[in-house]
Design a protein around this motif. Sequence first.
Motif, PDB file in Angstrom:
ATOM      1  N   PHE A 260       0.826  -1.198   0.000  1.00 19.24           N
ATOM      2  CA  PHE A 260       0.000   0.000   0.000  1.00 19.24           C
ATOM      3  C   PHE A 260       0.866   1.257   0.000  1.00 19.24           C
ATOM      4  O   PHE A 260       0.723   2.129  -0.845  1.00 19.24           O
ATOM      5  CB  PHE A 260      -0.921  -0.030   1.237  1.00 19.24           C
ATOM      6  CG  PHE A 260      -1.460   1.303   1.645  1.00 19.24           C
ATOM      7  CD1 PHE A 260      -2.545   1.850   0.984  1.00 19.24           C
ATOM      8  CD2 PHE A 260      -0.886   2.009   2.688  1.00 19.24           C
ATOM      9  CE1 PHE A 260      -3.032   3.081   1.358  1.00 19.24           C
ATOM     10  CE2 PHE A 260      -1.383   3.239   3.063  1.00 19.24           C
ATOM     11  CZ  PHE A 260      -2.456   3.783   2.398  1.00 19.24           C
ATOM     12  N   ARG A 264       1.141   4.356  -2.693  1.00 20.73           N
ATOM     13  CA  ARG A 264       0.620   5.617  -2.169  1.00 20.73           C
ATOM     14  C   ARG A 264       1.673   6.721  -2.300  1.00 20.73           C
ATOM     15  O   ARG A 264       1.375   7.845  -2.679  1.00 20.73           O
ATOM     16  CB  ARG A 264       0.279   5.410  -0.689  1.00 20.73           C
ATOM     17  CG  ARG A 264      -0.499   6.513  -0.075  1.00 20.73           C
ATOM     18  CD  ARG A 264      -1.985   6.234  -0.100  1.00 20.73           C
ATOM     19  NE  ARG A 264      -2.678   7.462  -0.437  1.00 20.73           N
ATOM     20  CZ  ARG A 264      -3.703   7.517  -1.266  1.00 20.73           C
ATOM     21  NH1 ARG A 264      -4.145   6.439  -1.856  1.00 20.73           N
ATOM     22  NH2 ARG A 264      -4.274   8.655  -1.529  1.00 20.73           N
ATOM     23  N   ALA A 277      -4.917  -3.101  -2.333  1.00 17.72           N
ATOM     24  CA  ALA A 277      -4.828  -2.518  -0.996  1.00 17.72           C
ATOM     25  C   ALA A 277      -4.905  -0.995  -1.061  1.00 17.72           C
ATOM     26  O   ALA A 277      -5.521  -0.353  -0.209  1.00 17.72           O
ATOM     27  CB  ALA A 277      -3.536  -2.949  -0.312  1.00 17.72           C
ATOM     28  N   MET A 280      -8.473   0.042  -2.025  1.00 14.14           N
ATOM     29  CA  MET A 280      -9.365  -0.113  -0.882  1.00 14.14           C
ATOM     30  C   MET A 280      -9.341   1.166  -0.033  1.00 14.14           C
ATOM     31  O   MET A 280     -10.376   1.692   0.359  1.00 14.14           O
ATOM     32  CB  MET A 280      -8.904  -1.313  -0.040  1.00 14.14           C
ATOM     33  CG  MET A 280      -9.760  -1.603   1.168  1.00 14.14           C
ATOM     34  SD  MET A 280      -9.117  -0.807   2.641  1.00 14.14           S
ATOM     35  CE  MET A 280     -10.566  -0.779   3.666  1.00 14.14           C
ATOM     36  N   TYR A 281      -8.136   1.658   0.221  1.00 17.14           N
ATOM     37  CA  TYR A 281      -8.001   2.886   1.015  1.00 17.14           C
ATOM     38  C   TYR A 281      -8.650   4.063   0.292  1.00 17.14           C
ATOM     39  O   TYR A 281      -9.412   4.831   0.881  1.00 17.14           O
ATOM     40  CB  TYR A 281      -6.526   3.168   1.270  1.00 17.14           C
ATOM     41  CG  TYR A 281      -6.272   4.494   1.937  1.00 17.14           C
ATOM     42  CD1 TYR A 281      -6.431   4.638   3.309  1.00 17.14           C
ATOM     43  CD2 TYR A 281      -5.906   5.603   1.190  1.00 17.14           C
ATOM     44  CE1 TYR A 281      -6.234   5.859   3.925  1.00 17.14           C
ATOM     45  CE2 TYR A 281      -5.701   6.829   1.799  1.00 17.14           C
ATOM     46  CZ  TYR A 281      -5.864   6.956   3.164  1.00 17.14           C
ATOM     47  OH  TYR A 281      -5.668   8.158   3.757  1.00 17.14           O
ATOM     48  N   ALA A 284     -12.584   3.646   0.299  1.00 16.32           N
ATOM     49  CA  ALA A 284     -13.260   3.698   1.594  1.00 16.32           C
ATOM     50  C   ALA A 284     -13.015   5.014   2.324  1.00 16.32           C
ATOM     51  O   ALA A 284     -13.912   5.533   2.982  1.00 16.32           O
ATOM     52  CB  ALA A 284     -12.826   2.522   2.462  1.00 16.32           C
ATOM     53  N   PHE A 285     -11.807   5.562   2.211  1.00 20.68           N
ATOM     54  CA  PHE A 285     -11.469   6.712   3.065  1.00 20.68           C
ATOM     55  C   PHE A 285     -11.287   8.011   2.301  1.00 20.68           C
ATOM     56  O   PHE A 285     -11.140   9.058   2.896  1.00 20.68           O
ATOM     57  CB  PHE A 285     -10.201   6.408   3.861  1.00 20.68           C
ATOM     58  CG  PHE A 285     -10.370   5.243   4.782  1.00 20.68           C
ATOM     59  CD1 PHE A 285     -11.023   5.376   5.993  1.00 20.68           C
ATOM     60  CD2 PHE A 285      -9.901   3.985   4.420  1.00 20.68           C
ATOM     61  CE1 PHE A 285     -11.193   4.292   6.824  1.00 20.68           C
ATOM     62  CE2 PHE A 285     -10.070   2.901   5.252  1.00 20.68           C
ATOM     63  CZ  PHE A 285     -10.723   3.056   6.457  1.00 20.68           C
ATOM     64  N   ARG A 286     -11.221   7.939   0.971  1.00 19.50           N
ATOM     65  CA  ARG A 286     -11.086   9.172   0.204  1.00 19.50           C
ATOM     66  C   ARG A 286     -12.359   9.468  -0.588  1.00 19.50           C
ATOM     67  O   ARG A 286     -12.800  10.591  -0.668  1.00 19.50           O
ATOM     68  CB  ARG A 286      -9.887   9.070  -0.757  1.00 19.50           C
ATOM     69  CG  ARG A 286      -8.548   9.189  -0.056  1.00 19.50           C
ATOM     70  CD  ARG A 286      -8.136  10.642   0.108  1.00 19.50           C
ATOM     71  NE  ARG A 286      -6.886  10.787   0.846  1.00 19.50           N
ATOM     72  CZ  ARG A 286      -6.825  10.941   2.158  1.00 19.50           C
ATOM     73  NH1 ARG A 286      -7.930  10.946   2.877  1.00 19.50           N
ATOM     74  NH2 ARG A 286      -5.670  11.098   2.775  1.00 19.50           N
ATOM     75  N   VAL A 290     -17.740   3.255   0.960  1.00 17.42           N
ATOM     76  CA  VAL A 290     -17.412   2.228   1.950  1.00 17.42           C
ATOM     77  C   VAL A 290     -17.686   0.826   1.409  1.00 17.42           C
ATOM     78  O   VAL A 290     -16.916  -0.100   1.628  1.00 17.42           O
ATOM     79  CB  VAL A 290     -18.199   2.474   3.254  1.00 17.42           C
ATOM     80  CG1 VAL A 290     -18.010   1.318   4.224  1.00 17.42           C
ATOM     81  CG2 VAL A 290     -17.710   3.763   3.902  1.00 17.42           C
ATOM     82  N   SER A 294     -14.930  -2.044   1.135  1.00 14.00           N
ATOM     83  CA  SER A 294     -15.112  -3.300   1.854  1.00 14.00           C
ATOM     84  C   SER A 294     -15.016  -4.484   0.898  1.00 14.00           C
ATOM     85  O   SER A 294     -14.423  -5.509   1.221  1.00 14.00           O
ATOM     86  CB  SER A 294     -16.459  -3.316   2.558  1.00 14.00           C
ATOM     87  OG  SER A 294     -16.533  -2.232   3.459  1.00 14.00           O
ATOM     88  N   ALA A 297     -11.521  -5.166   0.270  1.00 14.44           N
ATOM     89  CA  ALA A 297     -10.907  -5.824   1.426  1.00 14.44           C
ATOM     90  C   ALA A 297     -11.249  -7.307   1.439  1.00 14.44           C
ATOM     91  O   ALA A 297     -10.403  -8.156   1.748  1.00 14.44           O
ATOM     92  CB  ALA A 297     -11.375  -5.157   2.718  1.00 14.44           C
TER      93      ALA A 297
END
Lengths: 322, 328
Positions: A260, A264, A277, A280-281, A284-286, A290, A294, A297
């Motif tokens: 990751f 990144r 990976a 996924m970030y 879900a977070f940017r 979600v 998920s 993941a």
Amino acid sequence: MTTADLLGKILQVVMGLAVFAAIVGLLVFFIDRAPKKGRDYWQLVGFLAPAIILLAIGLIWPAIRTTGLAFLDNSGNFSWDNFIWMFTQPAAIRTLINTVVWVLLVPTLATALGLAYAVFIDKSRGERYYKALVFMPMAISFVGAGIIWRFVYEYRAGEREQIGLLNAIVTGLGGEPVQWLQTDPLNTFLLIVVMIWIQTGFAMVVLSAAIKGIPAEQIEAAQLDGTNPWQRFTNVTVPGIRGSLVVVLTTISIATLKVFDIVRTMTAGNFNTSVVANEMYTQAFRASEVGRGSALAVILFLLVLPIVIYNVNVLRKQREIR
Amino acid sequence: MSSVAPVDLPTGEGRDDSSFEEAARDTKSSRIKRRLTSPWATAAAIAIAVVWTIPTFGLFISSFRPAELIQTTGWWTIFQNPGFTLDNYRDVLFSPSQSAPQLGAYFVNSLAIAIPATIFPLVIACMAAYAFAWIKFRGANVLFILVFALQIVPLQMALVPLLQFFSSWLRPLQVGLHNLIPIIPEQNYLPVWIAHTIFALPLAIFLLHNFIHEIPGDVIEAARVDGASHSQIFFRIVLPLAIPAIASFAIFQFLWVWNDLLVALIFSGGTQDVAPLTQRLAELVGSRGQDWQRLTAGAFVSLVVPLIVFFSLQRFFVRGLLAGSTKG
């Protein structure tokens, strides 16, 4: 950072450690004072409960919940949308393909290089220093490694002098400088180089230890039979370290699946370099997707699952022997 | 290492040289030269070693060059374009300007995260490992295998729900703490500590259990017969004997936390109050990817602790790494 900030930080650490010590102290106190009846049971609970409770809250329940979230659409109804998105959207498919490429290349190349290097330096003078040089990247953070290699891949436009080593070599040989990290699909391979650079040292250390564990008699017998070094390597050394080879390959595979930080730091997943990976970030977070995060993941978990099952089987056999 | 297919690797005490210690060779193997090497192999080894070292070396050299030289000339031209300065380090560490990286605060954060996040899981895991090894109970096997399997579960599986859980349950506690002691900001280390502690447990329990299990049973039995309680045995016998395993795991975990980016990104909030060096560096790359003088110095500020740990405690680190290479 002001002095007050620093004080606040130190205070937090001291308080954190103190509160933790107090909790453990209390726990031990109660374990010792457990009622006579069922004492063993209470003691067991006292020793195990903290770990089991934390794992249940922080890993087991979230993993179950993530699996559930993967099957919900944005309005909270059951749907396969997230998985359909993953296998139909070109960008998402590209992420999956990249991950497969990573997992195929990194473990094999890092292990091959590590093995070759371990054999080359075996019993040479200054073996320790040789090892330390190649092993060092293992102690470095992936972020640090990303910066180190961005500097190698740096591009300068036009006729300006190149400050990145790779482009300096290319222009030195009379070629045109390349924007390495923006050139798809070459950029994915250049990121893979960084991971190989990190993992080779690990493979080398483990395999070197394994090679030294091969009985000298075997090598000696092979020599008496008049074999050449290459035959000795393929027929004596490699079978002798098969177990370690499997371990190294699976370990690096798992690490590669979860890669990751490198992606990144170096490209943030742009220019078609994203992997599962990282995606996924991002989702879900940017992007606040979600469900998609998920689902990614879950895919990651499914990819790791065969290795989990294999290891659990090995462990169960071991525990039966005991 | 044993976390993946626990094979019998020579990583135990005194019979390995994975710590780069030349093992004592038996006379037989020194009598026969079983080196597979040739001049070619040596040349190849040197080539690999050089290629592996150059990227880091180049960054290191650059971090001491003046900014305008970094931007215009390659670091390998250091002899044609000489220049030495500590300004880059001064800038990233101590510059008061808001646009500067101000790594000082983040360095403190990295330490403040890594030290407790190493101690907490160690203590909890030691207790659990002792229970698994020396307290007989039904279902011990199943539970242990579950814990073992958890260490290979990707962190990504747990992040979203755990973050939601923290924001609903831990947040009030953090705010209350801030109101009680204003010097502690609302954004504090608690979530990062707890997350790291949880994620470290499966590996720590597995590793320490393997070690604690090897303690001779008669020692424990004798103490039991003498009427010692479990906690006495744990503190007086088991912990002192488990020091090597504890040291290995502690170093591995410390480096793991120090170098981590993912957990920090999600649980730290990203401010100067909590965020570690890795997060700040990743930010700098994103926003100021061309400020090479800052990136080079910044990268080395973040590398200095791992490298010191690595070169001074190599032995323990290798052992911890071999045992815990599948974490995360």
